[in-house]
Write a protein that holds these residues in place. Structure first.
Motif, PDB file in Angstrom:
ATOM      1  N   ALA A 230       0.797  -1.050  -0.079  1.00 11.87           N
ATOM      2  CA  ALA A 230       0.057  -0.143  -0.076  1.00 11.87           C
ATOM      3  C   ALA A 230       0.830   1.256   0.095  1.00 11.87           C
ATOM      4  O   ALA A 230       0.575   2.204  -0.594  1.00 11.87           O
ATOM      5  N   ALA A 231       1.760   1.315   0.629  1.00 11.84           N
ATOM      6  CA  ALA A 231       2.694   2.302   0.902  1.00 11.84           C
ATOM      7  C   ALA A 231       3.459   2.570  -0.385  1.00 11.84           C
ATOM      8  O   ALA A 231       3.494   3.815  -0.853  1.00 11.84           O
ATOM      9  N   ALA A 232       3.879   1.380  -1.018  1.00  8.80           N
ATOM     10  CA  ALA A 232       4.592   1.638  -2.499  1.00  8.80           C
ATOM     11  C   ALA A 232       3.819   2.356  -3.320  1.00  8.80           C
ATOM     12  O   ALA A 232       3.958   3.271  -4.168  1.00  8.80           O
ATOM     13  N   GLU A 233       2.571   1.845  -3.388  1.00  5.23           N
ATOM     14  CA  GLU A 233       1.480   2.258  -4.413  1.00  5.23           C
ATOM     15  C   GLU A 233       1.176   3.759  -4.288  1.00  5.23           C
ATOM     16  O   GLU A 233       0.969   4.613  -5.126  1.00  5.23           O
ATOM     17  N   LEU A 234       0.650   3.914  -2.864  1.00  8.94           N
ATOM     18  CA  LEU A 234       0.472   5.616  -2.501  1.00  8.94           C
ATOM     19  C   LEU A 234       1.613   6.454  -3.011  1.00  8.94           C
ATOM     20  O   LEU A 234       1.372   7.481  -3.460  1.00  8.94           O
ATOM     21  N   ALA A 235       2.746   6.078  -2.624  1.00 10.07           N
ATOM     22  CA  ALA A 235       3.990   6.854  -3.038  1.00 10.07           C
ATOM     23  C   ALA A 235       4.239   7.145  -4.445  1.00 10.07           C
ATOM     24  O   ALA A 235       4.419   8.164  -5.077  1.00 10.07           O
ATOM     25  N   ARG A 236       4.167   6.197  -5.124  1.00  9.51           N
ATOM     26  CA  ARG A 236       4.178   6.319  -6.518  1.00  9.51           C
ATOM     27  C   ARG A 236       3.008   7.003  -7.123  1.00  9.51           C
ATOM     28  O   ARG A 236       3.078   7.716  -8.246  1.00  9.51           O
ATOM     29  N   LEU A 237       1.704   7.120  -6.480  1.00 12.37           N
ATOM     30  CA  LEU A 237       0.934   8.318  -7.077  1.00 12.37           C
ATOM     31  C   LEU A 237       0.904   9.285  -6.351  1.00 12.37           C
ATOM     32  O   LEU A 237       0.080  10.283  -6.693  1.00 12.37           O
ATOM     33  N   GLY A 238       1.956   9.795  -5.766  1.00  7.77           N
ATOM     34  CA  GLY A 238       2.275  11.024  -5.386  1.00  7.77           C
ATOM     35  C   GLY A 238       1.867  11.552  -4.214  1.00  7.77           C
ATOM     36  O   GLY A 238       2.099  12.632  -3.761  1.00  7.77           O
ATOM     37  N   TYR A 239       1.491  10.418  -3.178  1.00  9.60           N
ATOM     38  CA  TYR A 239       1.005  11.040  -1.807  1.00  9.60           C
ATOM     39  C   TYR A 239       2.301  10.831  -0.717  1.00  9.60           C
ATOM     40  O   TYR A 239       3.191  10.292  -0.939  1.00  9.60           O
ATOM     41  N   ARG A 240       1.989  11.644   0.180  1.00 11.60           N
ATOM     42  CA  ARG A 240       3.274  11.706   1.197  1.00 11.60           C
ATOM     43  C   ARG A 240       2.626  10.705   2.238  1.00 11.60           C
ATOM     44  O   ARG A 240       1.765  11.070   2.937  1.00 11.60           O
ATOM     45  N   VAL A 241       3.587   9.754   2.329  1.00  9.38           N
ATOM     46  CA  VAL A 241       3.239   8.391   2.917  1.00  9.38           C
ATOM     47  C   VAL A 241       4.049   8.178   4.143  1.00  9.38           C
ATOM     48  O   VAL A 241       5.265   8.315   4.267  1.00  9.38           O
ATOM     49  N   GLU A 242       3.344   8.150   5.463  1.00  7.35           N
ATOM     50  CA  GLU A 242       4.204   7.819   6.741  1.00  7.35           C
ATOM     51  C   GLU A 242       3.611   6.585   7.163  1.00  7.35           C
ATOM     52  O   GLU A 242       2.521   6.537   7.491  1.00  7.35           O
ATOM     53  N   MET A 243       4.533   5.625   7.662  1.00 12.09           N
ATOM     54  CA  MET A 243       4.142   4.349   8.202  1.00 12.09           C
ATOM     55  C   MET A 243       4.512   4.278   9.777  1.00 12.09           C
ATOM     56  O   MET A 243       5.477   4.737  10.136  1.00 12.09           O
ATOM     57  N   PHE A 244       3.826   3.695  10.295  1.00 16.44           N
ATOM     58  CA  PHE A 244       3.721   3.596  11.799  1.00 16.44           C
ATOM     59  C   PHE A 244       3.831   1.911  12.273  1.00 16.44           C
ATOM     60  O   PHE A 244       2.784   1.438  12.136  1.00 16.44           O
ATOM     61  N   GLU A 245       5.068   1.606  12.759  1.00 17.77           N
ATOM     62  CA  GLU A 245       5.119   0.203  13.117  1.00 17.77           C
ATOM     63  C   GLU A 245       5.232   0.146  14.511  1.00 17.77           C
ATOM     64  O   GLU A 245       6.205   0.902  15.332  1.00 17.77           O
ATOM     65  N   ALA A 246       4.789  -0.876  15.282  1.00 21.81           N
ATOM     66  CA  ALA A 246       4.866  -1.124  16.765  1.00 21.81           C
ATOM     67  C   ALA A 246       5.790  -1.764  17.131  1.00 21.81           C
ATOM     68  O   ALA A 246       6.550  -1.457  18.241  1.00 21.81           O
ATOM     69  N   LEU A 247       6.691  -2.515  16.504  1.00 20.79           N
ATOM     70  CA  LEU A 247       7.932  -3.287  16.796  1.00 20.79           C
ATOM     71  C   LEU A 247       9.129  -2.382  16.562  1.00 20.79           C
ATOM     72  O   LEU A 247       8.780  -1.402  15.872  1.00 20.79           O
ATOM     73  N   HIS A 248      10.268  -2.618  17.068  1.00 20.16           N
ATOM     74  CA  HIS A 248      11.571  -2.093  16.681  1.00 20.16           C
ATOM     75  C   HIS A 248      11.946  -2.301  15.267  1.00 20.16           C
ATOM     76  O   HIS A 248      12.961  -1.345  14.780  1.00 20.16           O
ATOM     77  N   GLU A 249      11.626  -3.212  14.774  1.00 23.02           N
ATOM     78  CA  GLU A 249      12.058  -3.579  13.214  1.00 23.02           C
ATOM     79  C   GLU A 249      10.867  -3.530  12.420  1.00 23.02           C
ATOM     80  O   GLU A 249       9.825  -3.877  12.655  1.00 23.02           O
ATOM     81  N   THR A 250      11.155  -3.243  11.194  1.00 23.04           N
ATOM     82  CA  THR A 250       9.987  -3.105  10.013  1.00 23.04           C
ATOM     83  C   THR A 250       9.930  -4.516   9.435  1.00 23.04           C
ATOM     84  O   THR A 250      10.855  -5.394   9.573  1.00 23.04           O
ATOM     85  N   GLY A 251       8.901  -4.602   8.590  1.00 24.03           N
ATOM     86  CA  GLY A 251       8.729  -5.836   7.984  1.00 24.03           C
ATOM     87  C   GLY A 251       7.468  -6.893   8.330  1.00 24.03           C
ATOM     88  O   GLY A 251       6.964  -7.973   7.877  1.00 24.03           O
ATOM     89  N   GLY A 252       6.936  -6.674   9.606  1.00 26.08           N
ATOM     90  CA  GLY A 252       5.832  -7.341  10.107  1.00 26.08           C
ATOM     91  C   GLY A 252       6.199  -8.960  10.055  1.00 26.08           C
ATOM     92  O   GLY A 252       7.467  -9.101  10.591  1.00 26.08           O
ATOM     93  N   VAL A 253       5.237  -9.444   9.622  1.00 29.09           N
ATOM     94  CA  VAL A 253       5.630 -11.018   9.832  1.00 29.09           C
ATOM     95  C   VAL A 253       6.798 -11.607   8.886  1.00 29.09           C
ATOM     96  O   VAL A 253       7.253 -12.631   9.140  1.00 29.09           O
ATOM     97  N   LEU A 254       7.160 -10.681   7.917  1.00 26.79           N
ATOM     98  CA  LEU A 254       8.466 -11.082   7.099  1.00 26.79           C
ATOM     99  C   LEU A 254       9.337 -11.057   8.213  1.00 26.79           C
ATOM    100  O   LEU A 254      10.617 -11.740   7.787  1.00 26.79           O
TER     101      LEU A 254
END
Length: 454
Positions: A149-173
């Motif tokens: 979602a973040a990649a697609e929104l950024a490509r569409l020109g939106y200013r995207v900010e992501m908020f992650e609960a853990l200290h590392e990104t990637g979620g289940v990955l």
């Protein structure tokens, strides 16, 4: 695909699949028939132009192949490793009707990895979106759905900010999938694409506690995407599940994958695990837990209530587990965790049999009377699925959930709150990485239409 020898890999966490050689990859890509109506594309949740990238691969032009993939999927190294291609793109391949389908996943991985090695992985022209000075959109979570979602929104020109609960990104990955199946260096490499697109990432932000929806509106965000996944483990509800030595697969895998418990005391997070481990479940998470426990030196038994053929886990993962010496006790179900002095000492199971078909077409599973048996164990790992974390509701109290405990969305991924959209496991329960990415991409398009007033 070449793999590590099973007798060697059970003693390390290095990647099992070793990748195709350049010669193998080019030859395999050359098998593509370049169908006029490519069913493989229809089977891909993110609609990668598969014949397009295979055309370049057949010529040994992997830079061109990678550029085609990146048009719709910024994460080919991840998807090439963990997508269930046998049920998606490869499952639709015409060549698979009478023989072997094209190894699309292996070739996608080869294109991604070759690109990284040759320093052309990140082609700015391929990733270019608009100016990036559009309206602000918040993305909750940093797993597969949120990444897409973040990649697609950024490509569409939106200013995207992501908020992650853990200290590392990637979620289940990062916390769920072991290093031997998806190296964390691959996740970090492809997550870096988001930074190239201008996405800002905030870690250690627990939505519902340190941030809520009113905070986002006050910061002038115009829309919110929720892709927080399904991180709340389910348990069986049987006697003995409160004994020491009982883990949810989520906790067990997080301790090892994210917090380095397998390298204790070099890493500060310990894990107390015995030499006889029983894992209940038949999905990829169960296979991940079982194969991780095997690498930690345990003798492992997987208990599953249906047959091997009905396991939802990828056939490759089941095969790798069998090669690694993991035993499968099928058509069985735990009914009690046995204990001694507060610790797990075994698992009492009951034989199961298939009954009449249910509403979903699958035959019901019924217990065989007086068919109880015990399995010795000092560790019991439950891997039967997960649900959304209830803390999320605290940040979105007006949000409607289904009876299954997931966020209710319409066909456009819109929730009951105007301007809030959701996709991925938080709307479906546990599913595949690529289906979550497909949902994230679709939700981004819906957010775009919403903000454009369409």
């Amino acid at each position: 695909m070449p793999t590590q020898d099973p007798n060697q890999r059970i003693h390390n966490f290095a990647e099992v699949n070793l990748g195709l050689t350049a010669e193998q990859a080019q030859r395999e890509a050359g098998r593509c028939l370049q169908c006029k109506n490519p069913l493989c594309v229809q089977g891909c949740p993110v609609n990668v132009d598969i014949p397009g990238f295979l055309h370049w691969g057949a010529q040994g032009q992997w830079e061109g192949a990678l550029e085609v993939i990146l048009e719709t999927n910024l994460f080919p190294g991840i998807c090439g490793r963990v997508c269930p291609q046998e049920h998606q793109c490869e499952g639709r391949c015409i060549l698979g009707r009478k023989g072997e389908p094209i190894a699309i996943g292996s070739l996608e991985r080869f294109a991604a990895d070759s690109g990284a090695q040759d320093s052309f992985f990140l082609d700015k022209s391929t990733l270019a979106g608009e100016t990036g000075d559009g309206e602000k959109v918040a993305v909750i979570g940093s797993g597969p759905a949120s990444m897409a979602a973040a990649a697609e929104l950024a490509r569409l020109g939106y200013r995207v900010e992501m908020f992650e609960a853990l200290h590392e990104t990637g979620g289940v990955l990062s916390y769920g999938i072991p290093e031997f199946r998806l190296p964390k260096s691959i996740v970090a490499r492809e997550f870096a694409n988001l930074a190239e697109l201008g996405v800002k990432v905030h870690t250690n932000v627990l939505f519902g506690r340190t941030l809520d929806l009113e905070d986002l509106w006050a910061q002038d965000f115009k829309a919110v995407f929720v892709g927080a996944g399904a991180g709340l483990p389910r348990f069986l509800g049987i006697e003995g599940e409160n004994l020491n030595g009982v883990f949810s697969a989520n906790e067990f895998l997080t301790r090892v994958n994210l917090m380095g418990a397998h390298q204790f005391p070099e890493y500060e997070t310990p894990i107390t695990m015995g030499k006889k481990v029983v894992v209940v479940g038949g999905g990829n998470t169960a296979m991940d837990a079982a194969r991780t426990a095997r690498r930690l030196g345990a003798k492992v038994t997987v208990v599953y209530r249906r047959s091997l053929e009905e396991m939802p886990a990828r056939a490759e993962e089941v095969r790798h587990a069998q090669e690694e010496g993991i035993h499968f006790t099928i058509r069985s179900n735990p009914v009690k965790v046995l204990g001694r002095d507060g610790w797990v000492s075994g698992v009492c199971c009951q034989r199961m049999e298939l009954g009449d078909a249910g509403p979903d077409g699958r035959r019901r599973v019924t217990a065989v009377p007086d068919s109880f048996f015990d399995l010795p164990a000092d560790t019991f790992i439950v891997a039967i699925g997960q649900s959304p974390n209830p803390i999320l509701r605290q940040g979105l109290p007006e949000l409607k959930f289904t009876d299954r405990g997931v966020i209710a969305v319409d066909d456009n991924y819109a929730t009951s709150i105007p301007g809030v959209f959701a996709a991925g496991d938080i709307t479906t329960g546990g599913a595949t990485v690529i289906s979550a990415m497909g949902g994230g991409r679709g939700a981004a398009q819906s957010i775009h239409r919403y903000l454009q007033g369409k």
